[in-house]
Design a protein around this motif. Structure first.
Motif, PDB file in Angstrom:
ATOM      1  N   ARG A   1       0.837  -1.190   0.000  1.00  0.00           N
ATOM      2  CA  ARG A   1       0.000   0.000   0.000  1.00  0.00           C
ATOM      3  C   ARG A   1       0.879   1.249   0.000  1.00  0.00           C
ATOM      4  NH1 ARG A   1      -2.514  -3.250   4.012  1.00  0.00           N
ATOM      5  NH2 ARG A   1      -4.596  -3.981   3.404  1.00  0.00           N
ATOM      6  N   ALA A   2       0.404   2.270  -0.672  1.00  0.00           N
ATOM      7  CA  ALA A   2       1.102   3.558  -0.619  1.00  0.00           C
ATOM      8  C   ALA A   2       1.046   4.093   0.798  1.00  0.00           C
ATOM      9  CB  ALA A   2       0.454   4.546  -1.586  1.00  0.00           C
ATOM     10  N   GLY A   3       2.159   4.648   1.256  1.00  0.00           N
ATOM     11  CA  GLY A   3       2.159   5.186   2.608  1.00  0.00           C
ATOM     12  C   GLY A   3       3.556   5.557   3.059  1.00  0.00           C
ATOM     13  N   ASP A   4       3.633   6.060   4.277  1.00  0.00           N
ATOM     14  CA  ASP A   4       4.909   6.457   4.867  1.00  0.00           C
ATOM     15  C   ASP A   4       5.304   5.448   5.933  1.00  0.00           C
ATOM     16  OD1 ASP A   4       4.620   8.663   3.268  1.00  0.00           O
ATOM     17  OD2 ASP A   4       3.941   9.988   4.887  1.00  0.00           O
ATOM     18  N   LEU A   5       6.591   5.442   6.262  1.00  0.00           N
ATOM     19  CA  LEU A   5       7.102   4.575   7.309  1.00  0.00           C
ATOM     20  C   LEU A   5       8.037   5.393   8.185  1.00  0.00           C
ATOM     21  CD1 LEU A   5       7.035   1.533   8.185  1.00  0.00           C
ATOM     22  CD2 LEU A   5       9.176   1.254   6.923  1.00  0.00           C
ATOM     23  N   SER A   6       7.809   5.353   9.482  1.00  0.00           N
ATOM     24  CA  SER A   6       8.621   6.137  10.415  1.00  0.00           C
ATOM     25  C   SER A   6       9.454   5.212  11.291  1.00  0.00           C
ATOM     26  CB  SER A   6       7.722   7.004  11.309  1.00  0.00           C
ATOM     27  OG  SER A   6       6.981   7.928  10.533  1.00  0.00           O
ATOM     28  N   LEU A   7      10.660   5.684  11.628  1.00  0.00           N
ATOM     29  CA  LEU A   7      11.511   4.916  12.517  1.00  0.00           C
ATOM     30  C   LEU A   7      12.317   5.843  13.416  1.00  0.00           C
ATOM     31  CD1 LEU A   7      14.724   3.969  10.671  1.00  0.00           C
ATOM     32  CD2 LEU A   7      12.728   4.485   9.289  1.00  0.00           C
ATOM     33  N   ALA A   8      12.585   5.341  14.603  1.00  0.00           N
ATOM     34  CA  ALA A   8      13.373   6.092  15.574  1.00  0.00           C
ATOM     35  C   ALA A   8      13.974   5.122  16.573  1.00  0.00           C
ATOM     36  CB  ALA A   8      12.497   7.116  16.300  1.00  0.00           C
ATOM     37  N   GLU A   9      15.205   5.388  16.989  1.00  0.00           N
ATOM     38  CA  GLU A   9      15.893   4.568  17.980  1.00  0.00           C
ATOM     39  C   GLU A   9      15.903   3.086  17.607  1.00  0.00           C
ATOM     40  OE1 GLU A   9      17.606   5.823  20.477  1.00  0.00           O
ATOM     41  OE2 GLU A   9      17.032   7.827  19.813  1.00  0.00           O
ATOM     42  N   GLY A  10      16.074   2.829  16.309  1.00  0.00           N
ATOM     43  CA  GLY A  10      16.213   1.458  15.863  1.00  0.00           C
ATOM     44  C   GLY A  10      14.923   0.687  15.723  1.00  0.00           C
ATOM     45  N   ARG A  11      13.792   1.361  15.930  1.00  0.00           N
ATOM     46  CA  ARG A  11      12.492   0.695  15.860  1.00  0.00           C
ATOM     47  C   ARG A  11      11.570   1.405  14.878  1.00  0.00           C
ATOM     48  NH1 ARG A  11      12.230  -4.338  18.575  1.00  0.00           N
ATOM     49  NH2 ARG A  11      13.938  -4.258  20.074  1.00  0.00           N
ATOM     50  N   ILE A  12      10.624   0.658  14.345  1.00  0.00           N
ATOM     51  CA  ILE A  12       9.558   1.254  13.559  1.00  0.00           C
ATOM     52  C   ILE A  12       8.545   1.840  14.525  1.00  0.00           C
ATOM     53  CG2 ILE A  12       7.684   0.751  11.933  1.00  0.00           C
ATOM     54  CD1 ILE A  12       9.543  -1.513  10.856  1.00  0.00           C
ATOM     55  N   VAL A  13       8.089   3.050  14.243  1.00  0.00           N
ATOM     56  CA  VAL A  13       7.170   3.742  15.147  1.00  0.00           C
ATOM     57  C   VAL A  13       5.950   4.202  14.365  1.00  0.00           C
ATOM     58  CG1 VAL A  13       8.993   4.466  16.728  1.00  0.00           C
ATOM     59  CG2 VAL A  13       8.379   5.942  14.808  1.00  0.00           C
ATOM     60  N   ALA A  14       4.894   4.524  15.110  1.00  0.00           N
ATOM     61  CA  ALA A  14       3.652   4.958  14.475  1.00  0.00           C
ATOM     62  C   ALA A  14       3.823   6.307  13.796  1.00  0.00           C
ATOM     63  CB  ALA A  14       2.526   5.015  15.512  1.00  0.00           C
ATOM     64  N   GLY A  15       4.736   7.128  14.299  1.00  0.00           N
ATOM     65  CA  GLY A  15       5.005   8.435  13.710  1.00  0.00           C
ATOM     66  C   GLY A  15       6.099   9.115  14.488  1.00  0.00           C
ATOM     67  N   VAL A  16       6.752  10.080  13.857  1.00  0.00           N
ATOM     68  CA  VAL A  16       7.784  10.861  14.550  1.00  0.00           C
ATOM     69  C   VAL A  16       7.397  12.320  14.508  1.00  0.00           C
ATOM     70  CG1 VAL A  16       9.689   9.263  14.191  1.00  0.00           C
ATOM     71  CG2 VAL A  16       9.156  10.932  12.422  1.00  0.00           C
ATOM     72  N   ARG A  17       7.668  13.003  15.599  1.00  0.00           N
ATOM     73  CA  ARG A  17       7.333  14.418  15.696  1.00  0.00           C
ATOM     74  C   ARG A  17       8.574  15.196  16.114  1.00  0.00           C
ATOM     75  NH1 ARG A  17       3.143  11.605  18.049  1.00  0.00           N
ATOM     76  NH2 ARG A  17       1.085  11.890  17.101  1.00  0.00           N
ATOM     77  N   GLY A  18       8.503  16.485  15.918  1.00  0.00           N
ATOM     78  CA  GLY A  18       9.583  17.347  16.382  1.00  0.00           C
ATOM     79  C   GLY A  18      10.540  17.728  15.279  1.00  0.00           C
ATOM     80  N   GLY A  19      11.352  18.731  15.567  1.00  0.00           N
ATOM     81  CA  GLY A  19      12.247  19.291  14.569  1.00  0.00           C
ATOM     82  C   GLY A  19      13.407  18.404  14.198  1.00  0.00           C
ATOM     83  N   ASN A  20      13.672  17.348  14.981  1.00  0.00           N
ATOM     84  CA  ASN A  20      14.820  16.502  14.661  1.00  0.00           C
ATOM     85  C   ASN A  20      14.476  15.387  13.680  1.00  0.00           C
ATOM     86  OD1 ASN A  20      13.233  15.049  16.463  1.00  0.00           O
ATOM     87  ND2 ASN A  20      14.996  13.997  17.379  1.00  0.00           N
TER      88      ASN A  20
END
Length: 397
Positions: free
Chosen positions: A22-41
């Protein structure tokens, strides 16, 4: 070690999730897949035109042997070989791999001495590895005298996968019918043909001790928590016997009957990806695509050629045998489940960020992320990542 990336949003791609693309985005942080990432970094990487697929989990591969000894009489240091294998795995999207090492009367690079050396070298190399490399022991059945030594090695090195195989019938037949091939086999393991035949005869003489030996190993593996199976089952009767001792994985059944019995029991059936890519077995055994089309195969593995894994999945999809989602599950979701690795095999939130970035048009892998780190990158994907991951930003991370 690849430096940890900042939180990423991989945008515009087609993502394999919930058994569908499916078309879509994928977010990751700290070595894990996450539901979403927020913030300026957080950093956005435009991956339109690419497929995002779970990292490949390779349950059985002996291609590493050619890194250790590219020629029978030209071995190289094990740590040098592991470094090279690690990079080859990443280049082909393999983020978890079992190196299928022999524990055999053959001796040489497939004997117990070398198995222990490889396990120790892998243990030392692992903290710097990009991929998750583990060791599988291919245990020859006719070696009861080494049982305590094997159990000790499994405990010491945390080996979590063992398969039983018996090459005695093949070796005896070769002695009788094709001794010239036996000479090549002996040379590969670093001995004379006379010594090799003596090893075959000695192993054959221990046949009476094999049933008790296998049951004792199975009991020890159950206690330790080792996954175990059998390799090259020639018929349903053999699969019956291995299932009876608790071996729930059927690797490379040579005939449909063995695979059918395995599936009747609910045991996992594993076949080689090179078998798919080449259009059949190199030695005349059952074709992997035959078992796949009859729903008698759960997993594909690299066997002797790491590049075959992603190519086999793409070929099965392009040929209409399976959807790409189902074909990719055979090299990611299914092996992760069978090996009880609950933290990988899908791109769901909370899982390890083991991600394959594949060009949707060419089906070439252009990037591999392992634990959220860039383990391999090339082509247009490299340009897109590097355009947003500036050296100053990476240094800040």
């Amino acid at each position: 070690m690849i430096r940890r990336l900042p939180p990423l949003r991989l945008t515009g791609a087609t993502v394999l999730r919930d058994d569908a693309l499916r078309a879509g985005d994928l977010s990751l942080a700290e070595g894990r897949i996450v539901a979403g990432v927020r913030g300026g970094n957080a950093v956005d990487v435009d991956l339109s035109g690419y497929l995002l697929l779970p990292g490949i989990v390779d349950m059985h591969g002996d291609g590493f042997e050619r890194h250790i000894a590219p020629r029978p009489k030209a071995p190289f240091p094990i740590d040098m070989a592991l470094h090279s294998v690690d990079r080859e795995l990443a280049a082909h999207g393999i983020t978890t791999a079992w190196l299928a090492q022999g524990w055999s009367w053959e001796g040489g690079l497939r004997g117990p001495d070398f198995a222990e050396k490889l396990a120790a070298a892998l243990e030392a190399y692992r903290p710097n590895a990009m991929t998750d490399m583990r060791m599988q022991i291919r245990c020859e059945t006719h070696m009861p005298e080494t049982r305590d030594r094997m159990i000790a090695a499994v405990r010491r090195f945390g080996i979590d996968y063992v398969v039983f195989n018996n090459h005695i019938p093949e070796a005896i037949q070769m002695v009788r019918e094709a001794p010239q091939n036996l000479a090549h086999w002996a040379e590969r393991e670093g001995g004379s043909i006379e010594d090799f035949i003596a090893r075959i005869r000695a192993a054959q003489d221990r046949a009476g001790d094999v049933p008790r030996h296998l049951n004792a190993l199975a009991a020890a593996f159950d206690e330790i928590g080792v996954q175990y199976g059998s390799h090259d089952d020639p018929d349903g009767e053999t699969r019956d016997l291995f299932h009876a001792i608790g071996a729930r994985i059927c690797e490379f059944p040579t005939r449909t009957s063995a695979a059918s019995v395995a599936k009747t029991y609910g045991d996992a059936v594993v076949m080689g990806a090179p078998n798919v890519v080449r259009g059949g077995s190199q030695v005349g055994n059952v074709a992997a695509t035959t078992l796949i089309s009859r729903e008698l195969c759960d997993v594909l593995v690299s066997d002797y050629h790491y590049p075959a894994l992603p190519v086999a999945a793409s070929m099965l999809a392009q040929g209409g045998t399976l959807t790409l989602a189902r074909a990719w599950a055979m090299i990611s979701t299914n092996p992760a489940r069978i090996m009880k690795l609950a933290d990988r095999g899908t791109l769901d939130p909370g899982k390890r960020a083991d991600i394959v970035v594949m060009n949707a048009e060419t089906r070439v892998i252009e990037a591999t992320l392992a634990r959220g780190e860039l383990a391999y990158i090339a082509g247009e994907a490299a340009a897109r990542f590097m355009s947003v991951l500036s050296p100053s930003r990476l240094a800040a991370e």
